[in-house]
Design a protein around this motif. Structure first.
Motif, short mmCIF file in Angstrom:
data_model
loop_
_atom_site.label_atom_id
_atom_site.label_comp_id
_atom_site.label_asym_id
_atom_site.label_seq_id
_atom_site.Cartn_x
_atom_site.Cartn_y
_atom_site.Cartn_z
N VAL A 159 0.85 -1.19 0.00
CA VAL A 159 0.00 0.00 0.00
C VAL A 159 0.88 1.24 0.00
CG1 VAL A 159 -1.79 1.29 1.24
CG2 VAL A 159 -1.80 -1.22 1.27
N PRO A 160 0.72 2.15 -0.96
CA PRO A 160 1.52 3.37 -0.96
C PRO A 160 1.22 4.23 0.26
CG PRO A 160 -0.21 3.47 -2.63
CD PRO A 160 -0.20 2.08 -2.11
N GLU A 161 2.21 5.01 0.64
CA GLU A 161 2.13 5.82 1.86
C GLU A 161 0.89 6.71 1.89
OE1 GLU A 161 3.54 6.77 5.56
OE2 GLU A 161 4.72 5.55 4.17
N ASN A 162 0.54 7.30 0.75
CA ASN A 162 -0.57 8.26 0.73
C ASN A 162 -1.94 7.62 0.91
OD1 ASN A 162 -0.42 7.05 -1.86
ND2 ASN A 162 -1.51 8.78 -2.77
N LEU A 163 -2.01 6.27 0.86
CA LEU A 163 -3.29 5.60 1.05
C LEU A 163 -3.44 4.97 2.44
CD1 LEU A 163 -3.83 3.75 -2.37
CD2 LEU A 163 -4.71 5.98 -1.64
N ARG A 164 -2.41 5.08 3.26
CA ARG A 164 -2.42 4.41 4.55
C ARG A 164 -3.16 5.20 5.62
NH1 ARG A 164 3.93 2.43 4.78
NH2 ARG A 164 3.89 1.25 2.81
N THR A 165 -3.25 6.50 5.46
CA THR A 165 -3.92 7.33 6.47
C THR A 165 -5.01 8.17 5.82
OG1 THR A 165 -2.25 9.07 6.16
CG2 THR A 165 -1.86 7.46 7.91
N GLU A 166 -5.99 8.55 6.61
CA GLU A 166 -7.09 9.38 6.12
C GLU A 166 -6.62 10.82 5.94
OE1 GLU A 166 -10.11 8.66 5.16
OE2 GLU A 166 -9.94 6.51 5.57
N PRO A 167 -6.98 11.47 4.83
CA PRO A 167 -6.56 12.85 4.61
C PRO A 167 -7.41 13.83 5.44
CG PRO A 167 -8.00 12.16 2.85
CD PRO A 167 -7.81 10.95 3.75
N GLN A 168 -6.86 15.00 5.66
CA GLN A 168 -7.59 16.06 6.33
C GLN A 168 -8.09 17.03 5.27
OE1 GLN A 168 -8.11 15.94 9.71
NE2 GLN A 168 -7.03 13.97 9.55
N ASN A 179 -11.95 18.61 3.03
CA ASN A 179 -13.39 18.62 2.85
C ASN A 179 -13.89 17.26 2.32
OD1 ASN A 179 -12.88 18.58 0.03
ND2 ASN A 179 -12.80 20.81 -0.05
N SER A 180 -15.20 17.18 2.12
CA SER A 180 -15.80 15.91 1.72
C SER A 180 -15.31 15.45 0.35
CB SER A 180 -17.33 16.04 1.71
OG SER A 180 -17.74 17.07 0.82
N ARG A 181 -15.01 16.38 -0.54
CA ARG A 181 -14.54 16.00 -1.87
C ARG A 181 -13.16 15.35 -1.79
NH1 ARG A 181 -14.70 19.67 -7.38
NH2 ARG A 181 -13.93 18.04 -8.78
N ILE A 182 -12.29 15.90 -0.95
CA ILE A 182 -10.96 15.31 -0.77
C ILE A 182 -11.09 13.92 -0.17
CG2 ILE A 182 -8.81 15.49 0.55
CD1 ILE A 182 -9.02 18.53 0.25
N THR A 183 -11.98 13.78 0.81
CA THR A 183 -12.21 12.48 1.45
C THR A 183 -12.75 11.47 0.44
OG1 THR A 183 -12.67 13.57 3.55
CG2 THR A 183 -13.40 11.29 3.32
N GLN A 184 -13.67 11.91 -0.41
CA GLN A 184 -14.24 11.02 -1.42
C GLN A 184 -13.18 10.53 -2.39
OE1 GLN A 184 -16.40 12.69 -4.74
NE2 GLN A 184 -18.08 11.24 -4.48
N ARG A 185 -12.34 11.43 -2.88
CA ARG A 185 -11.30 11.06 -3.83
C ARG A 185 -10.31 10.09 -3.20
NH1 ARG A 185 -10.72 13.86 -8.52
NH2 ARG A 185 -8.48 13.44 -8.57
N HIS A 186 -10.00 10.32 -1.93
CA HIS A 186 -9.09 9.42 -1.21
C HIS A 186 -9.71 8.02 -1.10
CE1 HIS A 186 -6.02 8.17 1.68
NE2 HIS A 186 -6.99 7.69 2.43
N GLN A 187 -10.98 7.97 -0.76
CA GLN A 187 -11.66 6.68 -0.64
C GLN A 187 -11.74 5.97 -1.98
OE1 GLN A 187 -12.15 5.21 2.00
NE2 GLN A 187 -14.07 4.07 2.14
N CYS A 188 -11.94 6.72 -3.05
CA CYS A 188 -11.97 6.13 -4.39
C CYS A 188 -10.61 5.54 -4.75
CB CYS A 188 -12.37 7.18 -5.43
SG CYS A 188 -14.13 7.58 -5.44
N ARG A 189 -9.52 6.23 -4.38
CA ARG A 189 -8.18 5.71 -4.66
C ARG A 189 -7.92 4.44 -3.86
NH1 ARG A 189 -6.59 11.45 -4.20
NH2 ARG A 189 -6.27 12.27 -6.31
N ARG A 190 -8.38 4.40 -2.61
CA ARG A 190 -8.23 3.20 -1.80
C ARG A 190 -9.01 2.03 -2.41
NH1 ARG A 190 -6.81 3.52 3.83
NH2 ARG A 190 -8.58 2.20 4.41
N LEU A 191 -10.23 2.32 -2.87
CA LEU A 191 -11.03 1.27 -3.49
C LEU A 191 -10.38 0.77 -4.78
CD1 LEU A 191 -13.48 -0.51 -3.76
CD2 LEU A 191 -14.78 1.44 -4.64
N ALA A 192 -9.82 1.68 -5.57
CA ALA A 192 -9.15 1.29 -6.81
C ALA A 192 -7.97 0.37 -6.51
CB ALA A 192 -8.68 2.53 -7.57
#
Length: 223
Positions: free
Chosen positions: A11-20, A22-35
């Protein structure tokens, strides 16, 4: 989806922790984790080493890929939907591109005028379903460009002939492209081989389940 089942080293470093943010940033992060999770599942389904997940690197254009030539992947997300394309070619270099678009209100005619030539705009004007026609023109362009990590600034460089179902572009190799509107989103996938016989899967919360696509268009690219 059980993201924590993936070994940390994969797992790449940027996917290991939740970002700080808004909701759009959180959604994009979750989409990358799902991918990343879906790519992990697809590698297992294809019988390939999941160690490849820990070896993903980015090309000069920023496109992520494996350090092996015969296995390629591409990712697209729109809204809450995520799609991953995995292609294995035992005989030559693999190159794939995928685009999905979840429908939203847009000025379809204005956008067509921005990237499509006059002949294609005239074809579009005659189509009874403007939304379907627009996303067909848009998705197939993105899919072929993404196979080489080229952005949407080059949309107008792709020649789309809707009637003979042919595509020409200096930014992708020869191949074939599939387009379908049978999913909850519009879907286009390019593969650098002359015939496409894909297997579709969806994640049902527990496992990948094969899905039958009955309606699709097949384009020849740079033929």
């Amino acid at each position: 989806f059980s993201f924590d089942e993936i070994l940390t080293d994969l797992v790449p470093e940027n996917l290991r922790t939740e970002p700080q943010g808004n909701s759009r940033i959180t959604q994009r992060h979750q989409c990358r984790r799902l991918a990343h999770f879906l790519l992990w599942q697809l590698l297992k389904t294809a019988g390939k080493s999941t160690a490849l997940l820990g070896q993903i690197y980015r090309t000069q254009s920023g496109r992520p890929q494996f350090p092996v030539e015969n296995i390629d992947f591409n990712i697209s997300h729109s809204g809450d939907w995520v799609a991953v394309l995995l292609h294995i070619n035992e005989s030559e270099k693999s190159a794939v591109g995928i685009d999905i678009e979840f429908s939203k209100k847009r000025s379809f005619s204005a956008l067509m005028a921005h990237f499509a030539p006059q002949a294609e705009q005239e074809w579009f004007a005659k189509q009874p379903d403007k939304e379907l026609a627009f996303y067909r023109c848009w998705c197939l362009r993105e899919a072929v460009l993404k196979s080489q990590g080229v952005g949407i600034v080059k949309l107008s460089s792709v020649t789309h002939l809707p009637e003979p179902q042919q595509i020409y572009s200096d930014y992708c190799p020869k191949g074939a492209l599939l387009f379908t509107d049978e999913l909850p989103f519009y879907f286009a996938a390019f593969i650098n081989q002359s015939k496409i016989q894909p297997h579709f899967y969806h994640w049902n919360g527990k496992k990948l389940v094969e899905k039958n696509i009955k309606k699709s268009l097949i384009y020849q690219v740079n033929e």
